[in-house]
Structures are given as structure tokens and as C-alpha cells.
Design a protein around this motif. Structure first.
Motif, PDB file in Angstrom:
ATOM      1  N   SER A 555       0.837  -1.174  -0.016  1.00 38.04           N
ATOM      2  CA  SER A 555       0.183  -0.065  -0.012  1.00 38.04           C
ATOM      3  C   SER A 555       0.856   1.430  -0.044  1.00 38.04           C
ATOM      4  O   SER A 555       0.314   2.316  -0.304  1.00 38.04           O
ATOM      5  CB  SER A 555      -0.913   0.070   1.307  1.00 38.04           C
ATOM      6  N   SER A 556       2.020   1.122   0.647  1.00 46.99           N
ATOM      7  CA  SER A 556       2.990   2.378   0.634  1.00 46.99           C
ATOM      8  C   SER A 556       4.336   1.930   0.754  1.00 46.99           C
ATOM      9  O   SER A 556       4.852   0.996   1.103  1.00 46.99           O
ATOM     10  CB  SER A 556       2.413   3.467   1.619  1.00 46.99           C
ATOM     11  N   LEU A 557       5.404   2.958   0.184  1.00 50.18           N
ATOM     12  CA  LEU A 557       6.581   2.715   0.247  1.00 50.18           C
ATOM     13  C   LEU A 557       7.328   4.213   0.957  1.00 50.18           C
ATOM     14  O   LEU A 557       6.889   5.157   0.374  1.00 50.18           O
ATOM     15  CB  LEU A 557       7.307   2.295  -0.923  1.00 50.18           C
ATOM     16  N   SER A 558       8.103   4.004   2.024  1.00 54.68           N
ATOM     17  CA  SER A 558       8.887   5.228   2.502  1.00 54.68           C
ATOM     18  C   SER A 558      10.430   4.969   2.382  1.00 54.68           C
ATOM     19  O   SER A 558      10.897   3.921   2.811  1.00 54.68           O
ATOM     20  CB  SER A 558       8.323   5.165   3.903  1.00 54.68           C
ATOM     21  N   ASN A 559      10.740   5.980   2.040  1.00 56.53           N
ATOM     22  CA  ASN A 559      12.686   6.169   2.222  1.00 56.53           C
ATOM     23  C   ASN A 559      12.551   6.789   3.895  1.00 56.53           C
ATOM     24  O   ASN A 559      12.184   8.125   3.998  1.00 56.53           O
ATOM     25  CB  ASN A 559      12.982   7.089   1.330  1.00 56.53           C
ATOM     26  N   LEU A 560      13.042   6.285   4.898  1.00 54.43           N
ATOM     27  CA  LEU A 560      13.145   6.738   6.006  1.00 54.43           C
ATOM     28  C   LEU A 560      14.277   7.820   6.086  1.00 54.43           C
ATOM     29  O   LEU A 560      14.125   8.599   7.220  1.00 54.43           O
ATOM     30  CB  LEU A 560      13.457   5.673   7.299  1.00 54.43           C
ATOM     31  N   GLU A 561      15.185   7.710   5.421  1.00 51.37           N
ATOM     32  CA  GLU A 561      16.361   8.615   5.441  1.00 51.37           C
ATOM     33  C   GLU A 561      15.841  10.039   4.946  1.00 51.37           C
ATOM     34  O   GLU A 561      16.358  11.077   5.609  1.00 51.37           O
ATOM     35  CB  GLU A 561      17.729   8.321   4.680  1.00 51.37           C
ATOM     36  N   THR A 562      15.351   9.944   3.908  1.00 48.13           N
ATOM     37  CA  THR A 562      14.748  11.324   3.327  1.00 48.13           C
ATOM     38  C   THR A 562      13.405  11.820   3.763  1.00 48.13           C
ATOM     39  O   THR A 562      12.901  12.757   3.157  1.00 48.13           O
ATOM     40  CB  THR A 562      14.970  11.146   1.704  1.00 48.13           C
ATOM     41  N   LYS A 563      12.686  10.881   4.515  1.00 48.37           N
ATOM     42  CA  LYS A 563      11.405  11.177   4.855  1.00 48.37           C
ATOM     43  C   LYS A 563      10.259  11.416   3.690  1.00 48.37           C
ATOM     44  O   LYS A 563       9.710  12.188   3.682  1.00 48.37           O
ATOM     45  CB  LYS A 563      11.453  12.515   5.880  1.00 48.37           C
ATOM     46  N   GLN A 564      10.590  10.407   2.878  1.00 49.30           N
ATOM     47  CA  GLN A 564       9.749  10.272   1.549  1.00 49.30           C
ATOM     48  C   GLN A 564       8.777   9.289   1.840  1.00 49.30           C
ATOM     49  O   GLN A 564       9.076   8.152   2.218  1.00 49.30           O
ATOM     50  CB  GLN A 564      10.646  10.223   0.260  1.00 49.30           C
ATOM     51  N   THR A 565       7.460   9.690   1.412  1.00 50.63           N
ATOM     52  CA  THR A 565       6.519   8.509   1.334  1.00 50.63           C
ATOM     53  C   THR A 565       5.573   8.599   0.009  1.00 50.63           C
ATOM     54  O   THR A 565       5.081   9.478  -0.120  1.00 50.63           O
ATOM     55  CB  THR A 565       5.537   8.597   2.614  1.00 50.63           C
ATOM     56  N   ILE A 566       5.353   7.452  -0.668  1.00 51.76           N
ATOM     57  CA  ILE A 566       4.349   7.458  -1.771  1.00 51.76           C
ATOM     58  C   ILE A 566       3.331   6.320  -1.571  1.00 51.76           C
ATOM     59  O   ILE A 566       3.625   5.311  -0.854  1.00 51.76           O
ATOM     60  CB  ILE A 566       5.251   7.137  -3.311  1.00 51.76           C
ATOM     61  N   ARG A 567       2.139   6.643  -2.144  1.00 51.35           N
ATOM     62  CA  ARG A 567       1.444   5.358  -2.399  1.00 51.35           C
ATOM     63  C   ARG A 567       1.504   4.360  -3.287  1.00 51.35           C
ATOM     64  O   ARG A 567       2.217   4.755  -4.442  1.00 51.35           O
ATOM     65  CB  ARG A 567      -0.202   6.146  -2.595  1.00 51.35           C
ATOM     66  N   LEU A 568       1.800   3.383  -3.089  1.00 55.36           N
ATOM     67  CA  LEU A 568       2.176   2.219  -3.835  1.00 55.36           C
ATOM     68  C   LEU A 568       1.352   0.758  -3.785  1.00 55.36           C
ATOM     69  O   LEU A 568       1.405   0.213  -2.788  1.00 55.36           O
ATOM     70  CB  LEU A 568       3.619   1.662  -3.709  1.00 55.36           C
ATOM     71  N   THR A 569       0.885   0.688  -4.796  1.00 49.61           N
ATOM     72  CA  THR A 569      -0.022  -0.735  -4.981  1.00 49.61           C
ATOM     73  C   THR A 569       0.525  -1.529  -6.143  1.00 49.61           C
ATOM     74  O   THR A 569       0.695  -0.817  -7.154  1.00 49.61           O
ATOM     75  CB  THR A 569      -1.406  -0.276  -5.188  1.00 49.61           C
ATOM     76  N   GLN A 570       0.771  -2.761  -5.805  1.00 51.96           N
ATOM     77  CA  GLN A 570       1.309  -3.907  -6.898  1.00 51.96           C
ATOM     78  C   GLN A 570       0.448  -4.932  -7.101  1.00 51.96           C
ATOM     79  O   GLN A 570       0.146  -5.496  -5.975  1.00 51.96           O
ATOM     80  CB  GLN A 570       2.718  -3.950  -6.315  1.00 51.96           C
ATOM     81  N   LEU A 635      12.752  -7.406   2.345  1.00 49.29           N
ATOM     82  CA  LEU A 635      13.525  -6.471   2.862  1.00 49.29           C
ATOM     83  C   LEU A 635      14.646  -7.127   3.856  1.00 49.29           C
ATOM     84  O   LEU A 635      14.352  -7.623   4.914  1.00 49.29           O
ATOM     85  CB  LEU A 635      12.729  -5.446   3.438  1.00 49.29           C
ATOM     86  N   TYR A 636      15.973  -7.042   3.185  1.00 43.86           N
ATOM     87  CA  TYR A 636      17.140  -7.194   4.172  1.00 43.86           C
ATOM     88  C   TYR A 636      17.404  -6.256   4.922  1.00 43.86           C
ATOM     89  O   TYR A 636      16.969  -5.145   4.850  1.00 43.86           O
ATOM     90  CB  TYR A 636      18.277  -7.734   3.149  1.00 43.86           C
ATOM     91  N   ALA A 637      18.140  -6.799   6.020  1.00 36.09           N
ATOM     92  CA  ALA A 637      18.347  -5.699   7.288  1.00 36.09           C
ATOM     93  C   ALA A 637      19.281  -4.422   6.717  1.00 36.09           C
ATOM     94  O   ALA A 637      18.742  -3.323   7.196  1.00 36.09           O
ATOM     95  CB  ALA A 637      18.978  -6.508   8.277  1.00 36.09           C
ATOM     96  N   ASP A 638      19.847  -4.634   5.665  1.00 38.48           N
ATOM     97  CA  ASP A 638      20.874  -3.513   5.312  1.00 38.48           C
ATOM     98  C   ASP A 638      20.633  -3.079   4.006  1.00 38.48           C
ATOM     99  O   ASP A 638      21.464  -2.446   3.435  1.00 38.48           O
ATOM    100  CB  ASP A 638      22.554  -3.764   5.560  1.00 38.48           C
ATOM    101  N   SER A 639      19.590  -3.456   3.376  1.00 43.44           N
ATOM    102  CA  SER A 639      19.296  -3.234   2.023  1.00 43.44           C
ATOM    103  C   SER A 639      18.459  -1.908   1.860  1.00 43.44           C
ATOM    104  O   SER A 639      17.605  -1.528   2.570  1.00 43.44           O
ATOM    105  CB  SER A 639      18.327  -4.167   1.373  1.00 43.44           C
ATOM    106  N   ARG A 640      18.888  -1.066   0.767  1.00 46.37           N
ATOM    107  CA  ARG A 640      18.224   0.068   0.496  1.00 46.37           C
ATOM    108  C   ARG A 640      17.337  -0.098  -0.615  1.00 46.37           C
ATOM    109  O   ARG A 640      16.604   0.743  -1.420  1.00 46.37           O
ATOM    110  CB  ARG A 640      19.093   1.160  -0.212  1.00 46.37           C
ATOM    111  N   ALA A 641      16.997  -1.567  -1.089  1.00 44.78           N
ATOM    112  CA  ALA A 641      16.064  -1.973  -2.092  1.00 44.78           C
ATOM    113  C   ALA A 641      14.985  -2.811  -1.635  1.00 44.78           C
ATOM    114  O   ALA A 641      15.466  -3.929  -0.854  1.00 44.78           O
ATOM    115  CB  ALA A 641      16.805  -2.440  -3.346  1.00 44.78           C
ATOM    116  N   LEU A 642      13.861  -2.638  -1.941  1.00 47.99           N
ATOM    117  CA  LEU A 642      12.594  -3.564  -1.532  1.00 47.99           C
ATOM    118  C   LEU A 642      12.727  -4.650  -2.672  1.00 47.99           C
ATOM    119  O   LEU A 642      12.411  -4.273  -3.965  1.00 47.99           O
ATOM    120  CB  LEU A 642      11.397  -3.025  -1.425  1.00 47.99           C
ATOM    121  N   GLU A 643      12.918  -6.006  -2.313  1.00 45.96           N
ATOM    122  CA  GLU A 643      12.874  -7.220  -3.434  1.00 45.96           C
ATOM    123  C   GLU A 643      11.502  -7.677  -3.415  1.00 45.96           C
ATOM    124  O   GLU A 643      10.822  -8.020  -2.543  1.00 45.96           O
ATOM    125  CB  GLU A 643      13.726  -7.929  -2.799  1.00 45.96           C
TER     126      GLU A 643
END
Length: 923
Positions: A555-570, A635-643
Motif C-alpha cells: 500500500s505504500s513505500l517510504s524512504n526513512l532517511e529522506t522522509k519520503q512516502t508514496i502510495r504504492l499498490t502492486q 526486505l533485508y536488514a541492510d538493503s536500500r531496495a525492496l525485493e
């Protein structure tokens, strides 16, 4: 009007040149005795028509490579390349005015080894164009593999024929669309002219006056209508005896003059080209040349009567490609997804094999595990770049043959890798290769109480990589190369025969390896590690992904470092493939063409059954959409990408409907109908819905006409957010709706699309009799547009060049070296080590690449200085800067580029790399 045949200019004296490795020809090339002018004189005050006798010999399509060469299985297609070359050479020897061009070095290399005729007497008459091992596909190939296959072909020609064999024309006449990156690569291997053809629909939209030394062929690559004189043609020969009732010289000449005059209207100069040949023609070259000689003679004879015709022998991309209003060649971007993935993995493995062949030294070719080299794998990968190979547009038995060749290459390279790792580690313990880890099968890890995992990293920077191994124990101890414990988890598997899965993260040094020891601690019942529910979110310190509790979907994806959030449905959907029974068009979907029956796809399921796994190493949500579609969001512990690991198939066709399955990401990003794709894995191009940058488009297929090749990544963005999707193989995709990105994953079709392959794209096998199952990964990143490349560029390189895992059973010898790096220091983030391979017994080939486009990164776009010398200098350490293919000094490429890809002095200890490739051969 002057008619004739043209070669590649003044042919200089040749010389013997020593070959290298197995590419050395069996017989030495004799010295050319005298320079010959290979081009006939042209007439400045006339229309000069250059006839180009040629053959186009697919390196596999309807028949396998071997079947085409030997002329086997002519019940499928009459074609025998060895006879074509035999016949052409015979005809060239008979007449010094005759010319011929040849493209596919893979075939010529084989013929030359077996024949090696004396070519002294007709130097300049046979011209090599393009020069690659094959004529590569331009949509589904990765630039690193294209460079490799071009290097193989051009190197053979250079070492066999010297300057006389240097191709000057990039002859790309049959790929199904043209990529900007290919044109760039051709320029950097010193091609002076690019020739290609466009299908009728694109040709009608464009002027033929193409800039930057590109030329378009008006008849495809076929002769004009009525002028085909091969044994497979039906056109009448030139009958020039005036006493015969069927004398037709005047008719032939008049028709030729009319065609030439019409063609001249769309060219700026008084030089036009006519291709005289086609697929697998000239098996009986006498038929062609006898009529061409007459054509030239009688057309030029008209000049005495005032004719002005002279006959002689002689920065965006073009996707998507169409030959009719409803016939877009965008299906092959995804066709045969398993082969496309295998080719990509094989490219990674070849680079590892090449590197270890260098790092292991002479021991790599001959050691405790036997004698071998990378040659078999190089040839298999070069053939796989053909435009009817990785494209997926071949017959099924030919696709099987490509896969078999790659598998054979893997076996040969495994010997090289084992020998090299033995030399570098000091251990001759037998190495095990678990080639079926993609389906969670590895007999060693499933049965052993103790084993080690060697992780080799082909990148020139350190990487962190997740390792997932099928096991039957419930607790394991994992130690790194320094003997320190590594956090690991055992979870219940959802596929494969083993009960569980061991998961841990590894770190590998640049251009080197690290070894991990694994010991079984406990057996017992499988751990209850999963929960049958949808968690509200999974997150690490970089990302947070939320799920809808009612549907189980993202339903959503957020970048916690840059404080970005988008609605995301897949979700997953399928297009109903056209069967050709429609009032609009009778064109069905097939291996080449994508044509859905409707612009609205069918949703596979609006909800997903889920279960979750949350550990310190990884967090997962496993989703089931149908019996033939499932996914793991990871989502791996140190990853910057959602798989997103998707599994699709076998696609059901009991309803008699062909299916083209996509995944679609719908977001809150305001993309304004624009999205971006890479070009052959390197530069990124902007795509706009229902728009072409060089002509006015009238869109007739709203879905297929907006699909583009995605080789390694695509993204959508607005002023604030950029969502990037990194793919693990070449796929097709588009942005049909605002804020949406869709990627086609799998295709199963019931009809042939009438483009020559002659069978539907309906993949089955003994393992999958109900249809092919495909599995792959998509990696999602969310960043600010200004800094997104800093994430997706290195991420894409990690997916293309992933670490290689090898295994040994039991305890390692105490003196075994557990960690190694081939570099004193990691390369800067902007610099990519593209190639490190053996060039000869005493030399290596090194390619460095600045991997950022101009302006896409504030941090990494700037020029970088790299020290190429070790601290210990020796007189034998010499560097030669070359063209991208390694066959010419670099000065040959300077005139072919508007901007130099490299800056900085060539003879200093440091190299300054800016926005391009740099290559050297070091001895």
C-alpha cells in the motif's frame, strides 16, 4: 548513372599476424603482395548506384548454429553457410570486378579454420562489415555482452588479416529496432558508418536523410523487386541474346533506372545503395554474379545515350518498432524469460571466469581439476547475443540449443574457476557448484554437517549479498573469514525438496573472495518461523513498506532517511493475446509481436493470501494470487531496495486464450505520461506516452505502441519522488497510466505471428509439461530525483555482476587463505571495472568505465583519476590504449565521436576517466 560494386577503400598490404588462444587460425594468412584499389571510380556528375552483394546468415533462428553452417535439416529451411562462402570465394576469384561483404564472424571463423583459401589474388574484393561474432539484438542485450562479442569477432579479423580485415561499416540490417547505445558502441570500436533498415511503418514516418553517419536501406536488406537472382528466387534472369524471343535487357534496364530514380529522391547526395542479397543467399553465387555483371554492363551502357545513372558494387533510438499500424514488435522484449535470465547469469559467470583466469595465472588453465579456458563460454555468450537468440524469437529447439551451449560453457569455466581459487586460496579441496539454487536445490548443503561457502565478487568495490541455502537442519553456526560469528536464520522453505532454508548476509572484497564456514548444530522439526497473516509493515533503517490488511497487497513505500512516502499498490494482470480474428487487424500476438485484444488487462486476483516472516536478517511477506502466480516481498536488514521475487507459471491455456502476464506498480507520483528506461543497461532515455521525439505519431496500439525494452532498470518521477525498478533480465514495459509502471514478466501464446518463426511461443518441457514456470526479481528504490542514480546505478551493476558461490565439504585445511582481493584499493564509486580478461600468454585486457551520465549525480558525475600502476614498476609493464574492441589504437575512434569519452594524458601513471570507456592491453 554508374553501376558497380564497392569494397572498403584502398586495401593496404596485409601481413602475417599471430593469433591468440584458440582464435588463432589453423593456417597462416599469406602476405598480400600489392595494394589494390577495391572501390571502382565514381562519377561526380551522375547518380551513383552502389550494388552491395551480401548474405544475411542468422547465427541460429529456425535451425541451430551447426545446422545452418553444415546445411543440415533443409526440411526446415534450405540454408548452408559453408556452401555460401565456398561459392562466393570461387566467384570472386573468377572476376576482379566482383565484390562481396560478409558479417557473421562466427560462421566465417569456422569456415576459415576448415578452408583457409589463398586470398592473395582477390584482396579488397571480400569486405568484412560489422565484424562482431554475430549481428546482435539491440533491445534485449546488455552492453557488456555486446562489447565482448564484438571484441571476439574484430580480434579474429585483425589477427588473421591485419588492416585489410578491419570493418569500417556497422552493418545492422536485421535487428527489430535500434538502440542509441549500440550506435555509441559501434563508434567506439572505430566503425565509420552505421547501416540499418527500418520496417515499413517506421520508414514511412521518417525521412531517409539520417544524420551522424547513419544510413537506412530502402528495401530492408533485400534486392529491389524483380532483381533477385538466387537459386531460391523466382525473378527471371537477364536474357541478353537479341536473337531470343524472350530478350529482356531493355525491360530490366528501364525498371532499374526507374527504381534508382525514385530512390534517389529521398537521399541528399548523388550516391545511393542497393542491397543485392538476403537471408542465406549466394549458396550458388554464380547465379547472382552472372546477372549482376550483365546488369552493370547494360545499365552503364545507357550513358552513351545520355543516362545520368552510374552503377557500381559497393540521437534517439528506434523503439518501439512496427511494420504496420497494429503490428508492434514489442513482444520479444519479454519472450522466453527463462532464457533471458540464463543469458544474463551466464554473462556474470563469464566475467568471473575471465577475471579468475587472469588472477589465477597459468595455474588457472591447468591445475588439479583439469585443463580448460574461457573460450567455450565466450563463444556461447557471443552467439547468444544474436538477434534471434536472447531476443526469444527462435524456434524452440534452437532456444534449447542456445541453452545447451551456455551450459557447456559453464562446465568449462568451472574448471578454470576451481583451478584459480585453488591457486589463490592454497587449497585443492574439490569445489562443488550448486547450479540449481534458483529452485532451492543443493545436495551438498542439504546433507552436509559442515561445509564452506566461497563468495567471489566480480565488482571492483566491496559488496554485501544475501545467501539462501536449502538445508534440513534447524540451527547452524556461520563463521566469516576471520572466525567471527555471522547472524543467520533458519526458516521454513516454501519450495524445493529440503525442509528449511538457511539465510545469512555475506561481505566480499573487491575483485576477490571471502570464505564462510557453516556447521550444523541441531536437527529436528521445522521451525515455526512464518505467520499466516499480513503484517502492517516491514522495515529496516532505510525503507518501510506497508500492506493493506484487507487485500494483502502493498500500500505504500517510504524512504526513512529522506522522509519520503508514496502510495504504492502492486498487483498482477494478464493481457488477452490477440488470435488475429478481429475486424481491425488479423495480426496475432507471437514471439515478435505484442498485440493485446484490449487495452484493459484482466486482474489475476484483487487479494492475496499471505504469510509473514520477520527475523533479524530478513523480513518477508509471502503472497499467493493464484495457483500460477505468487510472490515474496522481501526486505533485508541492510538493503536500500525492496525485493519482489515473483513466480509465474505455468500459464493456463485451457480456455484457449494466450496470456501475457504483467506486474503493475500504481503510485501517487505525478509522472505526466513520462517514464525512463535504460539503453542496453547503460545510458537512460526518456519515454513519453504516445509520442516520438523525431516524428509525429498517430497511435494505433495504445498498449503495445507504448512498450519499450527495459534491460536493467526503469523509473518514474516527479519533482519530489523517484521510484526505480531494477530488473534481473531484459523485459518489456511501459507507463500506460499516470504514476504507473508496468513490466511484462511472462508470455504464453497459441498462434504464430507470421514473422517467419513458424510456431507459437508456447514453452513446455519434460520438467514442465504443463508450461514454463519463470521466476525473477524486481528491486524497488525510492529516492529524490537528484540523487536516485547514486542508488540505482550500483544496484543494477550488482544484479548484472552478482557474486559466484562455490562450496567445499568438511573442514578446510588450516593454511587455506580465506580472503583475497585482486585490488590494492577499491575503485571509486563512479568507475566500473567492465573487463579484466586474458588477451594472450603475456597480456591482459582491461576496460574501465565511468558509469554515470552527465548531470545525473552531483557526487559522482565528475571526472575521476585512477592509478593504474602498482608500486613495483618493471620494464615489462607496458600499457597500450586501444579502441573499445581492443583491435585498434585508440586514435582510430577520435574522429568518430563528437565528444571524446576520455580525457587526460595516456602515458602517465594515472588515468582520468570522464563519461565513457577506457581500455588498454597491458603486457
Amino acid at each position: 548513372f554508374w553501376v558497380g560494386c564497392c569494397g572498403n577503400g584502398t586495401t593496404p598490404p596485409g601481413q602475417k599476424t599471430g593469433g591468440a588462444e584458440r582464435m588463432r587460425a589453423d593456417r597462416a594468412m599469406p602476405t598480400f603482395r600489392t595494394p589494390l584499389k577495391s572501390c571502382h571510380a565514381t562519377m561526380p556528375n551522375m547518380l551513383n548506384v552502389h550494388l552491395v552483394p551480401h548474405t544475411h546468415d542468422d547465427v541460429g533462428w529456425l535451425k541451430t548454429v551447426d545446422q545452418y553452417y553444415y546445411g543440415d535439416r533443409n526440411d526446415i529451411q534450405h540454408a548452408g553457410v559453408q556452401y555460401i562462402l565456398d561459392s562466393v570465394v570461387d566467384q570472386l576469384l573468377k572476376n576482379p570486378d566482383r565484390r562481396f561483404i560478409y558479417v557473421e564472424t562466427a560462421f566465417f571463423f569456422r569456415w576459415w579454420k576448415q578452408t583457409a583459401p589463398v586470398l592473395v589474388s582477390f584482396s579488397g574484393r571480400l569486405e568484412f562489415v560489422n565484424g562482431g561474432w554475430c549481428m546482435s539484438d539491440e533491445a534485449t542485450t546488455h552492453y557488456s555482452a555486446v562489447i565482448d562479442q564484438m571484441t571476439m569477432g574484430l580480434r579474429f579479423l585483425n589477427e588473421t588479416f591485419g588492416p585489410c580485415g578491419r570493418p569500417r561499416v556497422a552493418w545492422h540490417i536485421d535487428p527489430f529496432g535500434h538502440a542509441r547505445e549500440h550506435a555509441s558502441m559501434f563508434a567506439q570500436v572505430a566503425a565509420e558508418l552505421l547501416r540499418f533498415h527500418l520496417r515499413p511503418r517506421l520508414k514511412s514516418e521518417l525521412s531517409l536523410q539520417i544524420p551522424v553517419h547513419a544510413r537506412i536501406l530502402p528495401n530492408g536488406y533485400n534486392p529491389p523487386d524483380g532483381f533477385c537472382w538466387d537459386q531460391s528466387c523466382d525473378d527471371p534472369p537477364i536474357r541478353d541474346d537479341p536473337d531470343l524471343e524472350d530478350y529482356n535487357v531493355d525491360d530490366v534496364v528501364n525498371r532499374f533506372l526507374m527504381i534508382a530514380s525514385g530512390q534517389s529522391l529521398v537521399y541528399k547526395t548523388n550516391h545511393i545503395i542497393m542491397t543485392m542479397g538476403s537471408d542465406f543467399q549466394y549458396e550458388n553465387a554464380n547465379l547472382w554474379y552472372k546477372n549482376l555483371d550483365k546488369l552493370i554492363h547494360y545499365v552503364n551502357a545507357r550513358q552513351a545515350n545520355g543516362s545520368k545513372v552510374n552503377v557500381q558494387m559497393r540521437l534517439d533510438d528506434f523503439f518501439p518498432y512496427a511494420d504496420n499500424a497494429h503490428n508492434f514488435w514489442t513482444g520479444y522484449f519479454t519472450s522466453r524469460p527463462a532464457l533471458k535470465r540464463y543469458e544474463r547469469l551466464s554473462n556474470s559467470y563469464l566475467q568471473t571466469c575471465n577475471q579468475l583466469e587472469v588472477l589465477g595465472g597459468p595455474f588457472s588453465g591447468s591445475g588439479p581439476f583439469g585443463h580448460d579456458d574461457s573460450w567455450t563460454m565466450r563463444r556461447a555468450m557471443a552467439v547468444a547475443q544474436h538477434h534471434d537468440a536472447v531476443s526469444g524469437t527462435e524456434k524452440q529447439h534452437v532456444a534449447n540449443d542456445y541453452a545447451r551451449r551456455l551450459a557447456d560453457g559453464w562446465q568449462h569455466c568451472q574448471v578454470v574457476v576451481s583451478n584459480s581459487l585453488a591457486a589463490l586460496s592454497g587449497s585443492s579441496a574439490k569445489r562443488i557448484y550448486c547450479d540449481n539454487l534458483n529452485i532451492s536445490v543443493c545436495p551438498l548443503t542439504e546433507s552436509s554437517h559442515k561445509f564452506s561457502v566461497n563468495v567471489y565478487n566480480p565488482l571492483a568495490r566491496p559488496v554485501t549479498w544475501p545467501v539462501r541455502l536449502p538445508v534440513n537442519g534447524t540451527a547452524y553456526t556461520v563463521l566469516d573469514a576471520n572466525g567471527k560469528p555471522v547472524d543467520s536464520q533458519v526458516g521454513l522453505k516454501n519450495r524445493g525438496s529440503a525442509a528449511n532454508e538457511l539465510l545469512f548476509q555475506v561481505q566480499a572484497p573487491p575483485l576477490g573472495f571471502s570464505t564462510y564456514s557453516v556447521s550444523l548444530q541441531r536437527r529436528g522439526p521445522p521451525p515455526a518461523s512464518t505467520r499466516p497473516r499480513t503484517p502492517p509493515a516491514i522495515q529496516n533503517k532505510f525503507l518501510r513498506a506497508t500492506f493493506d490488511p484487507d487485500t494483502g497487497l502493498l500500500s505504500s513505500l517510504s524512504n526513512l532517511e529522506t522522509k519520503q512516502t508514496i502510495r504504492l499498490t502492486q498487483n498482477f494482470y494478464w493481457y488477452n493475446a490477440s488470435d488475429g480474428n478481429s475486424s481491425v487487424s488479423n495480426q496475432p500476438s507471437g514471439a515478435y509481436i505484442f498485440r493485446p485484444n484490449s487495452s484493459t488487462p484482466f486482474v489475476i486476483s484483487r487479494t492475496a493470501k499471505t504469510e509473514s516472516l520477520q527475523t533479524s536478517v530478513v523480513q518477508e511477506v509471502r503472497q499467493w494470487f493464484s495457483p500460477w502466480v505468487s510472490q515474496v516481498v522481501r526486505l533485508y536488514a541492510d538493503s536500500r531496495a525492496l525485493e519482489l521475487e515473483w513466480t509465474v507459471g505455468p500459464l493456463p491455456v485451457d480456455d484457449d486464450l494466450g496470456k501475457e502476464v504483467i506486474t503493475r506498480l500504481d503510485t501517487s507520483i505525478d509522472s505526466s505520461g513520462i517514464f525512463y528506461t535504460d539503453s542496453n543497461g547503460r545510458e537512460v532515455l526518456q519515454r513519453k506516452k504516445d509520442f516520438r521525439p523525431t516524428w509525429d505519431l498517430e497511435q494505433t496500439e495504445p498498449i503495445a505502441g507504448n512498450y519499450y525494452p527495459i534491460n536493467s532498470r526503469a523509473y518514474i518521477k516527479d519533482d519530489v519522488n523517484q521510484l526505480t525498478v531494477v530488473t534481473d533480465r531484459s523485459q518489456g514495459g511501459g507507463s500506460i497510466q499516470n504514476g504507473s509502471l508496468e513490466i511484462m514478466l511472462h508470455r504464453r501464446l497459441l498462434y504464430d505471428d507470421v514473422r517467419g518463426v513458424g510456431e507459437p511461443l508456447n514453452e513446455t518441457s519434460d520438467v514442465f509439461p504443463e508450461g514454463l514456470v519463470a521466476r525473477g526479481r524486481l528491486l524497488l528504490t525510492l529516492d529524490r530525483p537528484q540523487s536516485a542514480a547514486d542508488t540505482h546505478r550500483p544496484l543494477a551493476q550488482e544484479v548484472v555482476l552478482q557474486p559466484l558461490l562455490t562450496f567445499t565439504s568438511g573442514d578446510l585445511h588450516p593454511n587455506t587463505r580465506l580472503e583475497f582481493s585482486g585490488l590494492q584499493d577499491a575503485l571509486p564509486p563512479a568507475v566500473h571495472l567492465l573487463t579484466l580478461s586474458q588477451w594472450g600468454e603475456d597480456s591482459v585486457l582491461l576496460r574501465l568505465e565511468h558509469q554515470y551520465q552527465s548531470g545525473e549525480s552531483k557526487q559522482h558525475t565528475q571526472p575521476v583519476t585512477v592509478n593504474l600502476l602498482t608500486k613495483k614498476k618493471t620494464k615489462q609493464n607496458k600499457k597500450n590504449s586501444t579502441a573499445l574492441s581492443g583491435n585498434l589504437p585508440r586514435r582510430f575512434t577520435a574522429q568518430n565521436r563528437k565528444r571524446a569519452p576520455f580525457v587526460g594524458p595516456e602515458q602517465t601513471e594515472a588515468l582520468r576517466v570522464c563519461g565513457g570507456f577506457w581500455q588498454m592491453v597491458q603486457r
